[in-house]
Design a protein around this motif. Structure first.
Motif, PDB file in Angstrom:
ATOM      1  N   TRP A 180       0.830  -1.202   0.000  1.00  0.00           N
ATOM      2  CA  TRP A 180       0.000   0.000   0.000  1.00  0.00           C
ATOM      3  C   TRP A 180       0.863   1.249   0.000  1.00  0.00           C
ATOM      4  O   TRP A 180       0.541   2.252  -0.613  1.00  0.00           O
ATOM      5  CB  TRP A 180      -0.905  -0.023   1.229  1.00  0.00           C
ATOM      6  CG  TRP A 180      -1.808   1.170   1.315  1.00  0.00           C
ATOM      7  CD1 TRP A 180      -3.035   1.309   0.741  1.00  0.00           C
ATOM      8  CD2 TRP A 180      -1.571   2.388   2.014  1.00  0.00           C
ATOM      9  NE1 TRP A 180      -3.561   2.534   1.034  1.00  0.00           N
ATOM     10  CE2 TRP A 180      -2.691   3.209   1.805  1.00  0.00           C
ATOM     11  CE3 TRP A 180      -0.509   2.869   2.792  1.00  0.00           C
ATOM     12  CZ2 TRP A 180      -2.790   4.487   2.358  1.00  0.00           C
ATOM     13  CZ3 TRP A 180      -0.611   4.132   3.331  1.00  0.00           C
ATOM     14  CH2 TRP A 180      -1.735   4.934   3.113  1.00  0.00           C
ATOM     15  N   GLU A 211     -10.504   9.365  -1.068  1.00  0.00           N
ATOM     16  CA  GLU A 211     -10.402   8.908  -2.458  1.00  0.00           C
ATOM     17  C   GLU A 211      -9.502   7.684  -2.563  1.00  0.00           C
ATOM     18  O   GLU A 211      -9.776   6.764  -3.335  1.00  0.00           O
ATOM     19  CB  GLU A 211      -9.869  10.036  -3.340  1.00  0.00           C
ATOM     20  CG  GLU A 211     -10.818  11.201  -3.520  1.00  0.00           C
ATOM     21  CD  GLU A 211     -10.896  12.115  -2.308  1.00  0.00           C
ATOM     22  OE1 GLU A 211     -10.007  12.008  -1.427  1.00  0.00           O
ATOM     23  OE2 GLU A 211     -11.834  12.915  -2.231  1.00  0.00           O
ATOM     24  N   ASP A 212      -8.420   7.677  -1.776  1.00  0.00           N
ATOM     25  CA  ASP A 212      -7.545   6.495  -1.720  1.00  0.00           C
ATOM     26  C   ASP A 212      -8.349   5.266  -1.340  1.00  0.00           C
ATOM     27  O   ASP A 212      -8.264   4.207  -1.963  1.00  0.00           O
ATOM     28  CB  ASP A 212      -6.446   6.682  -0.663  1.00  0.00           C
ATOM     29  CG  ASP A 212      -5.347   7.633  -1.095  1.00  0.00           C
ATOM     30  OD1 ASP A 212      -5.417   8.173  -2.207  1.00  0.00           O
ATOM     31  OD2 ASP A 212      -4.415   7.827  -0.289  1.00  0.00           O
ATOM     32  N   TRP A 249      -2.957   9.654  -4.398  1.00  0.00           N
ATOM     33  CA  TRP A 249      -4.326   9.971  -4.760  1.00  0.00           C
ATOM     34  C   TRP A 249      -4.644  11.347  -4.214  1.00  0.00           C
ATOM     35  O   TRP A 249      -3.796  12.027  -3.652  1.00  0.00           O
ATOM     36  CB  TRP A 249      -5.288   8.925  -4.193  1.00  0.00           C
ATOM     37  CG  TRP A 249      -4.997   7.540  -4.675  1.00  0.00           C
ATOM     38  CD1 TRP A 249      -4.142   6.638  -4.113  1.00  0.00           C
ATOM     39  CD2 TRP A 249      -5.510   6.895  -5.844  1.00  0.00           C
ATOM     40  NE1 TRP A 249      -4.105   5.469  -4.848  1.00  0.00           N
ATOM     41  CE2 TRP A 249      -4.937   5.608  -5.911  1.00  0.00           C
ATOM     42  CE3 TRP A 249      -6.416   7.277  -6.834  1.00  0.00           C
ATOM     43  CZ2 TRP A 249      -5.220   4.697  -6.923  1.00  0.00           C
ATOM     44  CZ3 TRP A 249      -6.715   6.374  -7.843  1.00  0.00           C
ATOM     45  CH2 TRP A 249      -6.113   5.102  -7.882  1.00  0.00           C
ATOM     46  N   ALA A 294      -6.783   3.522   4.811  1.00  0.00           N
ATOM     47  CA  ALA A 294      -6.963   4.841   4.204  1.00  0.00           C
ATOM     48  C   ALA A 294      -8.171   5.552   4.822  1.00  0.00           C
ATOM     49  O   ALA A 294      -8.103   6.740   5.162  1.00  0.00           O
ATOM     50  CB  ALA A 294      -7.129   4.714   2.694  1.00  0.00           C
TER      51      ALA A 294
END
Length: 200
Positions: free
Chosen positions: A20, A31-32, A26, A48
């Protein structure tokens, strides 16, 4: 400030997802998390969302709560999910408010309370959440948890319809056709029905 009840677990689980860290940048944790969820990288997605929540993003907390509630990357836990929904709502998440309202409406892991349901759902609606606007309209049209108010219901259906909610578009058309809560307008109603049909 209410802490993330799943932060310790998420942190531990994320150790196994070292890749990750090498993922492309991002726009932000929310949004990630959504992108990682689409890739079915549930551990990284949860991390996230937890990061976003810890940074004050209630919507990120809502998505983490949904993962916990539905058992996506977690063992399903409705009680802990509800705690996270509450914390997310306190950080301004309209989606979390709507979900909490639905829990009160249906009596899911909480005492059924129509007034509390209407308060939470319609507060979320006023924050601009289309799903909550649709739900608040339904409560207003049926007089659940609040007085019947067809005009108010039509207004919320109209807002949700403009926000892309298909069910709300159909209800807006239905009320226009019958003149419920608004002036009767068969032509506009037909146009909305056709628009909905074209979208499938």
């Amino acid at each position: 400030m209410r802490k993330n009840p799943y932060r310790p677990f998420v942190h531990a689980a994320a150790v196994a997802a070292a890749c990750w860290c090498a993922a492309p940048a991002w726009a932000g944790p929310l949004e990630d998390g959504k992108a990682l969820l689409e890739k079915k990288d549930f551990t990284a997605a949860a991390k996230a969302f937890a990061d976003g929540f810890d940074q004050g993003d209630g919507e990120a907390g809502f998505h983490l709560a949904r993962m916990v509630e539905l058992g996506v990357g977690f063992t399903p836990d409705a009680v802990k999910a509800r705690a996270l929904y509450i914390a997310s709502a306190e950080k301004g998440s309209a989606a979390a408010m709507n979900r909490l309202g639905l829990m009160h409406l249906r009596g899911e892991n909480v005492r059924q309370d129509f007034a509390a349901a209407a308060e939470l759902i319609c507060k979320a609606a006023d924050l601009g959440n289309p799903e909550a606007q649709f739900n608040c309209a339904g409560l207003a049209i049926d007089g659940i948890g609040r007085a019947k108010d067809p005009a108010l219901a039509f207004g919320y259906y109209e807002k949700a319809s403009k926000g892309g909610h298909t069910g709300a578009r159909n209800m807006e058309a239905a009320l226009l056709r019958t003149g419920t809560g608004t002036e009767k307008d068969a032509g506009r109603a037909a146009g909305l029905f056709e628009q909905g049909a074209s979208l499938g």
